[in-house]
Scaffold this motif. Structure first.
Motif, PDB file in Angstrom:
ATOM      1  N   UNK A 162       0.836  -1.201   0.000  1.00 23.78           N
ATOM      2  CA  UNK A 162       0.000   0.000   0.000  1.00 23.78           C
ATOM      3  C   UNK A 162       0.873   1.255   0.000  1.00 23.78           C
ATOM      4  N   UNK A 163       1.908   1.249   0.849  1.00 18.38           N
ATOM      5  CA  UNK A 163       2.835   2.391   0.890  1.00 18.38           C
ATOM      6  C   UNK A 163       3.454   2.612  -0.482  1.00 18.38           C
ATOM      7  N   UNK A 164       3.887   1.539  -1.118  1.00 17.08           N
ATOM      8  CA  UNK A 164       4.536   1.639  -2.429  1.00 17.08           C
ATOM      9  C   UNK A 164       3.558   2.146  -3.492  1.00 17.08           C
ATOM     10  N   UNK A 165       2.327   1.663  -3.464  1.00 20.93           N
ATOM     11  CA  UNK A 165       1.303   2.134  -4.412  1.00 20.93           C
ATOM     12  C   UNK A 165       1.127   3.644  -4.282  1.00 20.93           C
ATOM     13  N   UNK A 166       1.016   4.138  -3.068  1.00 22.44           N
ATOM     14  CA  UNK A 166       0.839   5.574  -2.835  1.00 22.44           C
ATOM     15  C   UNK A 166       2.036   6.376  -3.319  1.00 22.44           C
ATOM     16  N   UNK A 167       3.251   5.874  -3.058  1.00 21.45           N
ATOM     17  CA  UNK A 167       4.453   6.588  -3.502  1.00 21.45           C
ATOM     18  C   UNK A 167       4.510   6.678  -5.020  1.00 21.45           C
ATOM     19  N   UNK A 168       4.080   5.625  -5.681  1.00 18.73           N
ATOM     20  CA  UNK A 168       4.144   5.580  -7.141  1.00 18.73           C
ATOM     21  C   UNK A 168       3.093   6.466  -7.806  1.00 18.73           C
ATOM     22  N   UNK A 169       1.906   6.540  -7.211  1.00 18.18           N
ATOM     23  CA  UNK A 169       0.785   7.205  -7.885  1.00 18.18           C
ATOM     24  C   UNK A 169       0.287   8.462  -7.183  1.00 18.18           C
ATOM     25  N   UNK A 170       0.575   8.593  -5.884  1.00 13.68           N
ATOM     26  CA  UNK A 170      -0.008   9.681  -5.108  1.00 13.68           C
ATOM     27  C   UNK A 170      -1.459   9.422  -4.753  1.00 13.68           C
ATOM     28  N   UNK A 171      -1.912   8.183  -4.966  1.00 11.76           N
ATOM     29  CA  UNK A 171      -3.314   7.813  -4.736  1.00 11.76           C
ATOM     30  C   UNK A 171      -3.369   6.627  -3.773  1.00 11.76           C
ATOM     31  N   UNK A 172      -4.329   6.666  -2.838  1.00 12.18           N
ATOM     32  CA  UNK A 172      -4.540   5.546  -1.921  1.00 12.18           C
ATOM     33  C   UNK A 172      -5.354   4.465  -2.630  1.00 12.18           C
ATOM     34  N   UNK A 173      -4.921   3.195  -2.604  1.00 15.41           N
ATOM     35  CA  UNK A 173      -5.527   2.175  -3.469  1.00 15.41           C
ATOM     36  C   UNK A 173      -6.747   1.441  -2.938  1.00 15.41           C
ATOM     37  N   UNK A 174      -7.071   1.621  -1.649  1.00 14.27           N
ATOM     38  CA  UNK A 174      -8.171   0.845  -1.066  1.00 14.27           C
ATOM     39  C   UNK A 174      -9.444   1.688  -1.020  1.00 14.27           C
ATOM     40  N   UNK A 175     -10.523   1.120  -1.500  1.00 11.38           N
ATOM     41  CA  UNK A 175     -11.795   1.829  -1.543  1.00 11.38           C
ATOM     42  C   UNK A 175     -12.374   1.965  -0.141  1.00 11.38           C
ATOM     43  N   UNK A 198      -4.761   1.633 -14.158  1.00 13.39           N
ATOM     44  CA  UNK A 198      -5.291   2.329 -15.335  1.00 13.39           C
ATOM     45  C   UNK A 198      -6.004   3.616 -14.929  1.00 13.39           C
ATOM     46  N   UNK A 199      -6.512   3.634 -13.697  1.00 14.91           N
ATOM     47  CA  UNK A 199      -7.178   4.831 -13.171  1.00 14.91           C
ATOM     48  C   UNK A 199      -6.184   5.744 -12.473  1.00 14.91           C
ATOM     49  N   UNK A 200      -5.314   5.181 -11.650  1.00 14.89           N
ATOM     50  CA  UNK A 200      -4.379   6.000 -10.870  1.00 14.89           C
ATOM     51  C   UNK A 200      -3.152   6.430 -11.675  1.00 14.89           C
ATOM     52  N   UNK A 201      -2.880   5.736 -12.783  1.00 10.88           N
ATOM     53  CA  UNK A 201      -1.721   6.060 -13.632  1.00 10.88           C
ATOM     54  C   UNK A 201      -2.134   6.009 -15.102  1.00 10.88           C
ATOM     55  N   UNK A 202      -3.061   6.892 -15.515  1.00 12.35           N
ATOM     56  CA  UNK A 202      -3.606   6.821 -16.883  1.00 12.35           C
ATOM     57  C   UNK A 202      -2.566   7.064 -17.966  1.00 12.35           C
ATOM     58  N   UNK A 203      -1.472   7.785 -17.634  1.00 13.10           N
ATOM     59  CA  UNK A 203      -0.431   8.040 -18.628  1.00 13.10           C
ATOM     60  C   UNK A 203       0.520   6.853 -18.809  1.00 13.10           C
TER      61      UNK A 203
END
Length: 344
Positions: A208-221, A241-246
């Motif tokens: 979860x920490x890594x996901x946030x660092x990579x995207x700036x978005x929290x991944x859990x709904x 695809x949503x948190x990193x559309x580019x």
């Protein structure tokens, strides 16, 4: 063996109170003889009367003092005064926690993230080899700083709720939840159903920490505690695809994070070493962006104000009396952000 409290008197000079909460306070201090800046963590005496909290605080000190790793904060002293205050003296980290880093910059460069991830997994793996499950891997327990050569260094702090696999002493009642809801693994919410919290729980939390660092978005709904728990237990993490559309994040790295965030422990990386190896294979292609680090660490160097002297009877006054503190202006450096302070 615990050091007698008298031997610590006059040893430290207080520089500033870094944070304070219901459990106690954290002070930045200077060792008078060594001229070295350290941190002292204090637990209030009314909490020390709670047998479980008292044992947990002592266990943190005992566990931490025997651990040595470049990515783990070092503990120097531990003592208790005649009134029941516990004092834990630790290494001071002149840097910024990953929560503060995420607030400071929306997107952290890939090279920096991969280097931080590699180091984090290195120390997590070290703890696991020592039969220790941290159980509280979160951005505010991971501090980024620079080593003596100016290179990026990450430090893991706070072993207060770590699970040590030795002895038969049970410091947590069956079904009791410990940790931060946003970064807890599914099994941490399922202990009553017999799910064991083992080293793979830390891998999920770090995912979860890594996901946030990579995207700036929290991944859990979820926004409430109950909906977040439901998100951990039942819903897949937010699609890249949503948190990193580019498509800035390589597919291989996306797959690693998704694997770490599997609900089923058996489908995650089974060791921190496995996770670290695949991160290491990828990080060679993304060097650390030193200009980014320069901006982060220079931006943290703000002068501190003169320290307020509290009235007698306060936590500050007790520290001054018991440790022989004198209030002096800080010599610079930075205070760390203080989200979700956990002094247990």
């Amino acid at each position: 063996m615990a050091i007698p409290f008298q031997q610590l008197e006059g040893k430290y000079e207080i520089l500033e109170k870094m944070s304070e909460g219901g459990m106690g306070a954290v002070y930045k201090v200077r060792h008078r003889l060594l001229d070295e800046v350290r941190v002292i963590k204090v637990m209030r005496p009314h909490l020390a009367e709670d047998e479980v909290l008292r044992k947990r605080f002592i266990r943190e000190a005992k566990t931490a003092t025997r651990l040595r790793h470049s990515n783990l904060v070092q503990v120097y002293d531990f003592t208790m005064d005649e009134s029941g205050y516990f004092f834990l003296a630790m290494e001071f980290i002149d840097g910024i926690d990953l929560y503060g880093l995420a607030k400071l910059t929306k997107i952290v460069p890939l090279g920096v993230v991969l280097e931080m991830a590699y180091q984090c997994l290195n120390v997590i793996g070290y703890l696991h080899k020592k039969e220790i499950v941290h159980r509280d891997i979160s951005p505010d327990n991971l501090l980024a700083c620079r080593d003596d050569e100016g290179e990026l260094l990450v430090k893991l702090i706070d072993l207060g709720i770590a699970k040590v696999r030795e002895g038969n002493e049970q410091l947590t009642a069956t079904g009791t939840f410990l940790g931060k809801v946003r970064y807890s693994s599914p099994e941490q919410f399922q202990s009553q159903e017999g799910h064991e919290v083992d080293h793979r729980s830390d891998i999920y939390s770090f995912g979860i920490v890594l996901y946030e660092l990579l995207t700036g978005v929290y991944p859990i709904k979820g926004k409430s505690i109950s909906s977040l728990i439901s998100g951990h237990l039942m819903h897949p993490p937010l699609s890249f695809d949503i948190s990193d559309p580019q498509g800035r994040i390589p597919e291989a790295l996306r797959a690693m994070v998704v694997k770490a965030l599997e609900k089923d422990q058996s489908k995650r990386f089974q060791t921190a070493g496995q996770f670290q190896k695949v991160i290491g294979d990828l990080r060679a292609a993304f060097p650390v962006e030193k200009t980014f680090l320069d901006g982060v660490f220079e931006g943290q160097r703000t002068p501190t104000t003169k320290i307020r002297v509290d009235k007698p009877g306060s936590t500050q006054g007790r520290l001054d009396r018991n440790f022989g503190f004198e209030t002096t202006p800080s010599k610079g450096g930075s205070s760390l952000p203080d989200p979700e302070l956990d002094l247990v």
